[in-house]
Design an enzyme around this catalytic site. Structure first.
Site, PDB file in Angstrom:
ATOM      1  N   LYS A 117      -5.256   9.909   1.569  1.00 51.54           N
ATOM      2  CA  LYS A 117      -6.538  10.542   1.246  1.00 51.54           C
ATOM      3  C   LYS A 117      -7.658  10.002   2.135  1.00 51.54           C
ATOM      4  CE  LYS A 117      -6.171  10.040  -3.278  1.00 51.54           C
ATOM      5  NZ  LYS A 117      -6.603   9.842  -4.659  1.00 51.54           N
ATOM      6  N   GLU A 176      -6.533   9.233  -8.526  1.00 51.78           N
ATOM      7  CA  GLU A 176      -7.930   8.820  -8.528  1.00 51.78           C
ATOM      8  C   GLU A 176      -8.743   9.977  -7.935  1.00 51.78           C
ATOM      9  OE1 GLU A 176      -8.776   5.237  -6.328  1.00 51.78           O
ATOM     10  OE2 GLU A 176     -10.921   5.423  -6.738  1.00 51.78           O
ATOM     11  N   ARG A 197       7.414   7.025  -1.349  1.00 52.27           N
ATOM     12  CA  ARG A 197       6.392   8.030  -1.132  1.00 52.27           C
ATOM     13  C   ARG A 197       6.883   9.037  -0.098  1.00 52.27           C
ATOM     14  NH1 ARG A 197       1.398   6.803   0.143  1.00 52.27           N
ATOM     15  NH2 ARG A 197       1.144   8.159   1.924  1.00 52.27           N
TER      16      ARG A 197
HETATM   17  P1  ATP Z   1      -3.794   7.817  -0.963  1.00 55.86           P
HETATM   18  O1  ATP Z   1      -3.184   6.553  -0.449  1.00 55.86           O
HETATM   19  O2  ATP Z   1      -3.520   9.038  -0.165  1.00 55.86           O
HETATM   20  O3  ATP Z   1      -5.243   7.687  -1.337  1.00 55.86           O
HETATM   21  P2  ATP Z   1      -3.156   7.227  -3.574  1.00 55.86           P
HETATM   22  O4  ATP Z   1      -1.844   6.644  -3.927  1.00 55.86           O
HETATM   23  O5  ATP Z   1      -4.290   6.314  -3.524  1.00 55.86           O
HETATM   24  O6  ATP Z   1      -3.009   8.088  -2.285  1.00 55.86           O
HETATM   25  P3  ATP Z   1      -3.678   8.381  -6.061  1.00 55.86           P
HETATM   26  O7  ATP Z   1      -4.666   9.409  -6.368  1.00 55.86           O
HETATM   27  O8  ATP Z   1      -3.895   7.030  -6.596  1.00 55.86           O
HETATM   28  O9  ATP Z   1      -3.557   8.397  -4.500  1.00 55.86           O
HETATM   29  O10 ATP Z   1      -2.204   8.866  -6.382  1.00 55.86           O
HETATM   30  C1  ATP Z   1      -1.820   9.541  -7.543  1.00 55.86           C
HETATM   31  C2  ATP Z   1      -0.328   9.485  -7.650  1.00 55.86           C
HETATM   32  O11 ATP Z   1       0.272  10.140  -6.541  1.00 55.86           O
HETATM   33  C3  ATP Z   1       0.158   8.050  -7.637  1.00 55.86           C
HETATM   34  O12 ATP Z   1       1.146   7.899  -8.638  1.00 55.86           O
HETATM   35  C4  ATP Z   1       0.721   7.880  -6.274  1.00 55.86           C
HETATM   36  O13 ATP Z   1       1.749   6.940  -6.264  1.00 55.86           O
HETATM   37  C5  ATP Z   1       1.216   9.292  -5.934  1.00 55.86           C
HETATM   38  N1  ATP Z   1       1.232   9.509  -4.498  1.00 55.86           N
HETATM   39  C6  ATP Z   1       0.221   9.341  -3.631  1.00 55.86           C
HETATM   40  N2  ATP Z   1       0.623   9.573  -2.362  1.00 55.86           N
HETATM   41  C7  ATP Z   1       1.933   9.913  -2.440  1.00 55.86           C
HETATM   42  C8  ATP Z   1       2.936  10.259  -1.468  1.00 55.86           C
HETATM   43  N3  ATP Z   1       2.670  10.311  -0.170  1.00 55.86           N
HETATM   44  N4  ATP Z   1       4.178  10.541  -1.914  1.00 55.86           N
HETATM   45  C9  ATP Z   1       4.459  10.501  -3.220  1.00 55.86           C
HETATM   46  N5  ATP Z   1       3.577  10.186  -4.178  1.00 55.86           N
HETATM   47  C10 ATP Z   1       2.327   9.880  -3.803  1.00 55.86           C
HETATM   48 MG    MG Z   2      -4.550   5.003  -5.142  1.00 57.93          MG
END
Ligand code: ATP
Ligand code: MG
Length: 593
Positions: free
Chosen positions: A305, A55, A295
């Site tokens: 984020k 996102e 993760r």
């Molecule tokens: P955050 O919680 O930091 O905002 P998010 O999951 O909301 O992270 P997205 O932009 O939706 O962030 O994530 C894009 C992809 O990266 C998703 O498939 C998510 O599962 C993966 N991702 C995010 N954080 C991690 C992590 N710490 N380890 C592995 N994959 C991750």
């Molecule tokens: Mg997300």
């Protein structure tokens, strides 16, 4: 499992390429699950299509790197098959209030910098969930017509309260049995902008008593009179993640939709939506399937984020690309290389069990990458003046050292020996501790410390000068003219110490930024800890150092091993010839703890 499909991801390190996701894919390949699919133009589709769907509401971090290496790595490895493999880049941009083009650009940059792209067979596979708004809307109408979605006019609070919790089932909304025609009319008015934010939502009609709360009539559309960074003011209703994500996957013919474990409970909903649309004739099988992996959690930092945004907004760091940040832009500025990050991701592997990876694993990957290719250089970080008493003031002597000990083809660097030199303050002790083999003054008939100035001469300490506070300001020594490194007689001198030095009148001044962990706690945001309570007040130290003469022309982003200190990079933003700024990327060994 076959390992034919598993090709190295470009590192020179052995790695464990098998993981549960490869086993799933291999199983699908053996069964032919996604073989013989064709796109709308009738062209064969790859049997393995993954996607990376961030996102655009912040900068990518090291956790995303794991997901990028996994998704793009799988696609690349399986692309050796006749049926092919590809990974789509998708911006999951359905929440207009938190998203921005600044983030889109930085995300695309980060993926490319890590060494991946979304080109497959000459075609770009860059997608935006917002490009599907029209499709998503149409599919929602189809679900309404099939009695599988309804407009709920309860307030957000009522919806929340009536959802129940783990122990109590939810309660049906009083609007749940609106006939499809009424739902359709209301939904059309929602789109037309006839209602204010929060007055209605569109929900799936599943089961308010379902043991999985995600399945209790999830909201799939809400009213948001907000400007979207791509679609402008075209829409005032926006679809939610659970509805958008699975449909985007299906529209793009994704086969294996890989996400992190926190989405495990959402998997039944993912399947429910796609099956409902399949029954309605929208999609044909085989449908994409969701798989979850653990993760990345990295010690002494955070990978969220939202929390990273808070650090930036509250100015607790110097922006998204602060070299202490675990963002891709931050670690890049710190001196991490794409190779080191890919190596790190290979080493940590992929599993279904949540765990913490020690920061030292990331640091070691960088050392292993840089050791073989970073040129060596001399830097004096805490300068102390050494005067060679028996060396004439107006004399110079050329010395040289290899740029890299294992790469003679990189040539040599040259510098001069002289009467006045900078050495590290730590290489001198007034009262030497036991086992200290460097410089110390003579005392009680015992000679002063004797050692070799690397790539130069052997010297012996003969004294020092103290200031009024008893601080050493100068060290004095004599040199042995026949001890020059590389000359036959130099072997006659057996010394235990070997230190680096720079002639004062050719030393190049530089600002050096020494970084430490951003947090003092290994797990700063675990449990109910507040990560802000653990910010390390000593995570950045800026010092004035001296570098050897050949460094004067060094350009931004160039990387070096400063001998005896670690790996450093010329800061990509602030460093320029004449005004050098270096970041310490990582020390030579794991000295933390
Ligand atoms: P955050 O919680 O930091 O905002 P998010 O999951 O909301 O992270 P997205 O932009 O939706 O962030 O994530 C894009 C992809 O990266 C998703 O498939 C998510 O599962 C993966 N991702 C995010 N954080 C991690 C992590 N710490 N380890 C592995 N994959 C991750
Ligand atoms: Mg997300």
């Amino acid at each position: 499992m076959s390992s034919d499909n598993a090709k190295s991801t470009g590192s020179n390190q052995p790695s464990e390429l098998s993981n549960f996701l490869r086993q799933i894919i291999d199983h699908d390949l053996a069964k032919g699950t996604y073989l013989s699919r064709v796109d709308q133009a009738g062209k064969p589709l790859p049997a393995v299509i993954t996607r990376f769907p961030p996102e655009p509401n912040g900068y990518l971090h090291i956790g995303h790197a794991k997901s990028i290496c996994l998704n793009y790595g799988l696609a690349r490895d399986y692309n050796t098959l006749a049926s092919g493999g590809r990974c789509h880049m998708r911006l999951d941009d359905t929440n207009p209030t938190k998203e921005d083009v600044e983030y889109v650009d930085s995300i695309l940059d980060a993926v490319r910098w890590l060494g991946f792209d979304w080109n497959h067979g000459g075609q770009e596979h860059l997608y935006y969930a917002s490009d599907y708004f029209e499709n998503l809307y149409k599919f929602a109408e189809i679900l309404i017509e099939h009695g599988k979605a309804y407009v709920d006019s309860q307030s957000a609070d009522e919806i929340h309260m009536n959802r129940g919790n783990f122990a109590t089932p939810g309660k049906n909304s009083p609007y749940r049995d609106r006939p499809p025609s009424e739902n359709l009319a209301l939904f059309q008015k929602m789109r037309a902008g006839e209602f204010v934010d929060g007055s209605h939502v569109l929900r799936l009609k599943i089961d308010m008593t379902h043991p999985n709360i995600v399945m209790r009539d999830p909201v799939i559309y809400r009213i948001r009179h907000a400007h979207h960074h791509r679609t402008g003011d075209q829409w005032c209703i926006y679809p939610l993640y659970d509805f958008t994500h699975c449909i985007s996957d299906a529209l793009e013919n994704v086969s294996h939709s890989i996400c992190t474990l926190e989405f495990e409970n959402n998997r039944p909903l993912y399947d429910w939506v796609l099956n409902a649309l399949k029954e309605a004739g929208v999609f044909k099988g085989p449908l994409p399937r969701q798989y979850e992996f653990a993760r990345l959690n990295l010690t002494y930092t955070i990978t969220s984020k939202r929390k990273l945004l808070q650090l930036v907004e509250e100015k607790r760091v110097d922006g998204w690309d602060d070299p202490r940040m675990p963002t891709i832009v931050g670690i890049r500025r710190r001196g991490y290389t794409p190779e080191s990050i890919r190596l790190f991701c290979e080493r940590i592997g992929v599993s279904k069990a949540d765990s913490w990876i020690d920061m030292s694993v990331l640091e070691q990957a960088l050392r292993d990458d840089l050791d073989v290719r970073a040129p060596r250089a001399t830097a004096v970080l805490k300068p102390l003046k050494l005067i060679i008493q028996n060396y004439p003031e107006d004399q110079k002597e050329l010395c040289s050292a290899p740029r890299h000990p294992h790469h003679p083809e990189l040539g040599k660097r040259e510098f001069h020996f002289g009467r006045e030199l900078w050495i590290e303050a730590d290489d001198f002790q007034t009262n030497p501790a036991k086992g200290f083999f460097r410089l110390f003054p003579p005392k009680d008939g015992i000679a002063g410390g004797r050692l070799r100035l690397r790539h130069g001469f052997v010297i012996e300490c003969i004294g020092m000068k103290l200031d009024t506070n008893n601080q050493v300001v100068e060290v004095y020594a004599n040199y042995f003219p026949d001890s020059k490194s590389g000359t036959p007689d130099s072997n006659n001198y057996k010394v235990k110490g070997n230190i680096h030095w720079i002639r004062t009148d050719e030393a190049v001044p530089a600002e050096v930024r020494l970084y430490d962990h951003l947090f003092t706690d290994a797990h700063p945001d675990s449990g109910d800890k507040n990560f802000l309570d653990f910010i390390n007040p000593q995570s950045k130290d800026v010092i004035q150092a001296y570098l050897e003469p050949c460094m004067s022309t060094c350009k931004a982003d160039e990387q070096f091993q400063f001998e005896r200190h670690g790996y450093f990079v010329a800061d990509r933003i602030d460093s320029r010839p004449g005004q050098l700024v270096f970041n310490r990327s990582v020390g030579l060994k794991d000295s933390w703890k």
